[in-house]
Motif scaffolding. Structure first.
Motif, PDB file in Angstrom:
ATOM      1  N   LYS A 342       0.803  -1.222   0.000  1.00 27.74           N
ATOM      2  CA  LYS A 342       0.000   0.000   0.000  1.00 27.74           C
ATOM      3  C   LYS A 342       0.842   1.281   0.000  1.00 27.74           C
ATOM      4  CE  LYS A 342      -3.926  -2.132   2.375  1.00 27.74           C
ATOM      5  NZ  LYS A 342      -4.919  -1.841   1.318  1.00 27.74           N
ATOM      6  N   THR A 343       2.151   1.149   0.173  1.00 25.48           N
ATOM      7  CA  THR A 343       3.036   2.310   0.234  1.00 25.48           C
ATOM      8  C   THR A 343       3.534   2.652  -1.160  1.00 25.48           C
ATOM      9  OG1 THR A 343       3.752   1.647   2.449  1.00 25.48           O
ATOM     10  CG2 THR A 343       5.099   3.280   1.296  1.00 25.48           C
ATOM     11  N   HIS A 344       3.115   3.792  -1.677  1.00 24.95           N
ATOM     12  CA  HIS A 344       3.529   4.202  -3.024  1.00 24.95           C
ATOM     13  C   HIS A 344       4.923   4.800  -3.030  1.00 24.95           C
ATOM     14  CE1 HIS A 344       4.020   7.309  -6.188  1.00 24.95           C
ATOM     15  NE2 HIS A 344       3.505   6.368  -6.966  1.00 24.95           N
ATOM     16  N   SER A 345       5.190   5.693  -2.079  1.00 23.07           N
ATOM     17  CA  SER A 345       6.473   6.390  -2.026  1.00 23.07           C
ATOM     18  C   SER A 345       6.786   6.728  -0.583  1.00 23.07           C
ATOM     19  CB  SER A 345       6.455   7.651  -2.894  1.00 23.07           C
ATOM     20  OG  SER A 345       5.303   8.427  -2.647  1.00 23.07           O
ATOM     21  N   VAL A 346       8.045   7.091  -0.351  1.00 23.48           N
ATOM     22  CA  VAL A 346       8.530   7.327   1.008  1.00 23.48           C
ATOM     23  C   VAL A 346       9.280   8.648   1.063  1.00 23.48           C
ATOM     24  CG1 VAL A 346      10.110   6.504   2.805  1.00 23.48           C
ATOM     25  CG2 VAL A 346       8.733   4.854   1.517  1.00 23.48           C
ATOM     26  N   MET A 347       9.033   9.407   2.122  1.00 27.54           N
ATOM     27  CA  MET A 347       9.811  10.618   2.389  1.00 27.54           C
ATOM     28  C   MET A 347      10.348  10.527   3.808  1.00 27.54           C
ATOM     29  SD  MET A 347       8.798  14.657   2.019  1.00 27.54           S
ATOM     30  CE  MET A 347       8.777  14.534   0.228  1.00 27.54           C
ATOM     31  N   MET A 348      11.669  10.577   3.937  1.00 25.64           N
ATOM     32  CA  MET A 348      12.324  10.501   5.240  1.00 25.64           C
ATOM     33  C   MET A 348      12.962  11.851   5.534  1.00 25.64           C
ATOM     34  SD  MET A 348      14.087   6.757   4.668  1.00 25.64           S
ATOM     35  CE  MET A 348      14.680   6.589   6.353  1.00 25.64           C
ATOM     36  N   ILE A 349      12.492  12.499   6.585  1.00 26.20           N
ATOM     37  CA  ILE A 349      12.994  13.817   6.970  1.00 26.20           C
ATOM     38  C   ILE A 349      13.881  13.657   8.206  1.00 26.20           C
ATOM     39  CG2 ILE A 349      12.333  16.176   7.596  1.00 26.20           C
ATOM     40  CD1 ILE A 349       9.584  15.615   6.325  1.00 26.20           C
ATOM     41  N   ASP A 350      15.098  14.180   8.121  1.00 24.26           N
ATOM     42  CA  ASP A 350      16.083  14.021   9.206  1.00 24.26           C
ATOM     43  C   ASP A 350      16.194  12.561   9.626  1.00 24.26           C
ATOM     44  OD1 ASP A 350      16.679  16.837   9.481  1.00 24.26           O
ATOM     45  OD2 ASP A 350      14.716  17.048  10.408  1.00 24.26           O
ATOM     46  N   PRO A 351      16.559  11.679   8.687  1.00 21.43           N
ATOM     47  CA  PRO A 351      16.547  10.235   8.979  1.00 21.43           C
ATOM     48  C   PRO A 351      17.608   9.836   9.996  1.00 21.43           C
ATOM     49  CG  PRO A 351      17.633  10.657   6.886  1.00 21.43           C
ATOM     50  CD  PRO A 351      17.053  11.980   7.333  1.00 21.43           C
ATOM     51  N   VAL A 352      17.208   9.004  10.942  1.00 21.23           N
ATOM     52  CA  VAL A 352      18.136   8.427  11.919  1.00 21.23           C
ATOM     53  C   VAL A 352      18.261   6.919  11.731  1.00 21.23           C
ATOM     54  CG1 VAL A 352      17.844  10.212  13.676  1.00 21.23           C
ATOM     55  CG2 VAL A 352      16.238   8.307  13.592  1.00 21.23           C
ATOM     56  N   SER A 353      17.519   6.367  10.777  1.00 17.90           N
ATOM     57  CA  SER A 353      17.509   4.920  10.577  1.00 17.90           C
ATOM     58  C   SER A 353      18.456   4.462   9.475  1.00 17.90           C
ATOM     59  CB  SER A 353      16.092   4.449  10.254  1.00 17.90           C
ATOM     60  OG  SER A 353      15.578   5.146   9.127  1.00 17.90           O
ATOM     61  N   VAL A 354      18.926   5.381   8.645  1.00 18.48           N
ATOM     62  CA  VAL A 354      19.866   5.021   7.590  1.00 18.48           C
ATOM     63  C   VAL A 354      21.263   4.899   8.197  1.00 18.48           C
ATOM     64  CG1 VAL A 354      20.841   5.698   5.369  1.00 18.48           C
ATOM     65  CG2 VAL A 354      18.462   6.243   5.889  1.00 18.48           C
ATOM     66  N   LEU A 355      21.987   3.841   7.846  1.00 15.98           N
ATOM     67  CA  LEU A 355      23.319   3.580   8.391  1.00 15.98           C
ATOM     68  C   LEU A 355      23.286   3.500   9.930  1.00 15.98           C
ATOM     69  CD1 LEU A 355      25.609   5.856   6.170  1.00 15.98           C
ATOM     70  CD2 LEU A 355      25.106   3.421   5.896  1.00 15.98           C
ATOM     71  N   LEU A 356      22.269   2.851  10.445  1.00 20.15           N
ATOM     72  CA  LEU A 356      22.115   2.768  11.893  1.00 20.15           C
ATOM     73  C   LEU A 356      23.191   1.902  12.531  1.00 20.15           C
ATOM     74  CD1 LEU A 356      20.210   3.812  14.092  1.00 20.15           C
ATOM     75  CD2 LEU A 356      18.811   1.775  13.777  1.00 20.15           C
ATOM     76  N   HIS A 357      23.908   1.120  11.720  1.00 20.57           N
ATOM     77  CA  HIS A 357      25.006   0.317  12.277  1.00 20.57           C
ATOM     78  C   HIS A 357      26.196   1.195  12.658  1.00 20.57           C
ATOM     79  CE1 HIS A 357      26.528   0.894   8.230  1.00 20.57           C
ATOM     80  NE2 HIS A 357      27.702   0.384   8.597  1.00 20.57           N
ATOM     81  N   LEU A 358      26.272   2.407  12.124  1.00 26.89           N
ATOM     82  CA  LEU A 358      27.330   3.326  12.521  1.00 26.89           C
ATOM     83  C   LEU A 358      27.073   3.815  13.947  1.00 26.89           C
ATOM     84  CD1 LEU A 358      27.889   5.474   9.287  1.00 26.89           C
ATOM     85  CD2 LEU A 358      29.129   3.431  10.040  1.00 26.89           C
ATOM     86  N   PRO A 359      28.103   4.191  14.676  1.00 24.47           N
ATOM     87  CA  PRO A 359      27.932   4.511  16.104  1.00 24.47           C
ATOM     88  C   PRO A 359      27.373   5.900  16.393  1.00 24.47           C
ATOM     89  CG  PRO A 359      30.236   4.709  15.486  1.00 24.47           C
ATOM     90  CD  PRO A 359      29.527   4.168  14.274  1.00 24.47           C
ATOM     91  N   ASP A 360      27.198   6.734  15.373  1.00 28.79           N
ATOM     92  CA  ASP A 360      26.884   8.146  15.620  1.00 28.79           C
ATOM     93  C   ASP A 360      25.593   8.345  16.414  1.00 28.79           C
ATOM     94  OD1 ASP A 360      28.977   9.666  13.745  1.00 28.79           O
ATOM     95  OD2 ASP A 360      28.250   7.893  12.700  1.00 28.79           O
ATOM     96  N   VAL A 361      24.508   7.714  15.980  1.00 33.55           N
ATOM     97  CA  VAL A 361      23.217   7.930  16.647  1.00 33.55           C
ATOM     98  C   VAL A 361      23.266   7.426  18.085  1.00 33.55           C
ATOM     99  CG1 VAL A 361      20.773   7.326  16.646  1.00 33.55           C
ATOM    100  CG2 VAL A 361      21.907   7.878  14.491  1.00 33.55           C
ATOM    101  N   ALA A 362      23.735   6.200  18.289  1.00 31.34           N
ATOM    102  CA  ALA A 362      23.785   5.637  19.644  1.00 31.34           C
ATOM    103  C   ALA A 362      24.726   6.435  20.543  1.00 31.34           C
ATOM    104  CB  ALA A 362      24.223   4.176  19.586  1.00 31.34           C
TER     105      ALA A 362
END
Length: 519
Positions: A342-362
């Motif tokens: 049901k999802t046609h398109s996606v808009m991610m604003i200030d994403p914190v989930s991309v490259l979540l394996h990197l230590p920056d967010v945690a």
């Protein structure tokens, strides 16, 4: 929304923090000064009596509620989804390792900045047990598998890691101690008032409030009296939401999930700017909205409940928009067969989930010591807010929410992020989105600055907001119309695709540096 770096903004955020954190002590100090200067006559004045009563209530609130609540949060264990199979763990490990360029910097930051001489094999194994196995050490039957991962890490590093365990301490989000700070009753009164005003504005503007069951009234504080007076009942027992019915035959509806903070209040200007015939489903995640409430369900239960809400409103072919914490739901939407269809398109604003394996967010959420005003605001309003800290520390599994570039290529996706984002590694994400690598040059950054003018609304695209911090783009009076214009373009149902997107004559104008915004 994060404040800027000016002296005035620094003074403002510190004043707010001291007022909402130490109101009881401030009132006690007033009592002492009034008694010292004016004696009994001063402290018996009606204004003084009011201040003294507030002080007594606030001190009792701290002693009788906050301290036991803080202790209870620390005692609650982390809750994880089912274990991954060995093949899935290896796939996740190798995918993460493949797109990590500086493995030494990667290891050091996950070890809180420790020197490599202090990081030994057992330190990294301990971290891997959290990241891949959802458990604490020491290694057991899984040691053979861990040794295989260690060999691959050493091969990428180009040298052997010393045996044993060093003094380094790793960031293990679900097992680390939760750090929380006190909020006064005045803060919750302000929050409740803001929530009520927000609800009234949305309902007057055509939104319907879908409440949790009445039995949930006492499970959330500040109390929401609309829960008792609701007309519409949410299909989810854990999630409330606002819905503006979809009326347009030329546009797609929107599903929106907000970021951490105080809920939907900061997004009112954005929600009301979207044309009124476009339906909007705005889901509330109260556990990250500075509430005292029940724990957030696991991702597998959460996405099922969101699916029930989407079915309740019979939404199809919608645009999913997530802001900050809301982007954690992107992977859940794309992995769910029902919602993905049901999802046609996606808009991610200030994403914190991309490259979540990197230590920056945690690291930035749990270990960074705040220095600048924006970091101080983030530390108090988000990192150490009890509900948010507990949700991220005890109800969050990174592998459920990490978003990979390949996931986003399945449909039109736009990533909007500030160039001065203080939470994520903005350059790494931008490079990863645009060319699939973490390595970038200043020529790349110059090209990102043009992305706003060159945005087409097709495929996987980056919109780089030079000079903007985390959360400032969608809150900026100057940038908001341009973001809403992009949302409208995604909502359009048309077979014709223009070469460029120009909702108004000012869309392609350059941007100034970070704007100082009120909070």
């Amino acid at each position: 929304m994060l404040v800027g770096q000016s002296t005035l903004e620094c003074a403002l955020i510190k004043t707010i923090i001291y007022l909402f954190s130490y109101l009881g002590l401030i009132c006690l100090l007033y009592f002492y000064l009034a008694l010292s200067v004016g004696g009994v006559r001063a402290i018996s004045h009606p204004v003084s009596i009011l201040i003294e009563c507030v002080g007594v209530i606030e001190i009792l609130w701290y002693l009788l509620w906050f301290l036991p609540y803080k202790h209870r949060l620390q005692k609650q264990p982390a809750v994880f989804p089912p274990q991954l199979s060995r093949d899935h763990r290896r796939e996740l490990f190798q995918r993460s390792l493949l797109i990590t360029t500086d493995i030494e910097l990667f290891a050091r930051k996950w070890m809180c900045g420790a020197h490599m001489d202090d990081i030994r094999r057992e330190n990294i194994k301990e971290w891997l047990l959290w990241a891949l196995f959802n458990r604490e050490g020491p290694p057991g039957d899984d040691n053979e598998e861990l040794e295989e991962y260690m060999d691959e890490i050493e091969e990428k590093m180009g040298w052997e890691i010393k045996p044993g365990k060093g003094p380094a301490q790793s960031v293990r989000l679900n097992f680390d101690r939760i750090k929380v700070t006190h909020r006064s009753l005045l803060y919750y009164a302000f929050l409740g008032t803001t929530d009520f005003i927000t609800s009234m504005i949305l309902m007057i503007s055509g939104f319907r409030f879908y409440s949790q069951p009445r039995s949930a009234f006492f499970k959330s504080f500040p109390f929401r009296f609309m829960t008792l007076l609701y007309t519409y009942k949410s299909a989810s027992p854990d999630l409330s939401y606002f819905y503006r019915p979809h009326k347009s035959s030329k546009h797609r509806p929107i599903v929106f999930i907000h970021g951490v903070g105080i809920g939907l209040a900061p997004y009112i200007p954005a929600l009301l700017k979207i044309p009124k015939d476009i339906g909007i489903l705005a889901i509330e995640i109260m556990q990250v909205s500075s509430r005292i409430t029940t724990p957030l369900p696991l991702a597998i239960d959460l996405i099922r409940e969101i699916g029930d809400i989407v079915s309740q409103q019979n939404l199809d072919n919608f645009v999913f928009i997530g802001d900050s914490y809301g982007t954690f739901f992107t992977s859940l939407f794309l992995q769910s067969p029902f919602l993905a269809s049901k999802t046609h398109s996606v808009m991610m604003i200030d994403p914190v989930s991309v490259l979540l394996h990197l230590p920056d967010v945690a690291f930035n959420f749990t270990r960074r010591k705040p220095v600048e005003p924006n970091e101080l605001e983030l530390y108090w309003a988000v990192q150490t807010e009890p509900g948010i800290a507990f949700t991220l520390g005890r109800r969050f599994c990174w592998r459920d929410h990490v978003v990979w570039r390949e996931d986003l290529l399945s449909r039109s996706t736009t990533i909007i992020m500030g160039g001065d984002d203080c939470i994520v590694n903005a350059e790494a994400i931008a490079s990863y989105i645009t060319n699939g690598s973490l390595e970038w040059t200043w020529e790349d950054r110059e090209s990102w600055k043009k992305s706003l003018r060159e945005w087409k609304g097709e495929g996987l695209e980056l919109v780089w907001l030079e000079g903007y911090d985390h959360g400032q783009g969608i809150m900026s009076p100057r940038m908001l119309p341009k973001i809403v214009g992009m949302i409208e373009r995604y909502c359009e149902i048309t077979n014709e695709r223009r070469n460029s997107f120009e909702p108004d004559s000012k869309f392609g104008e350059g941007m100034s540096n970070r704007e100082g915004l009120d909070i």
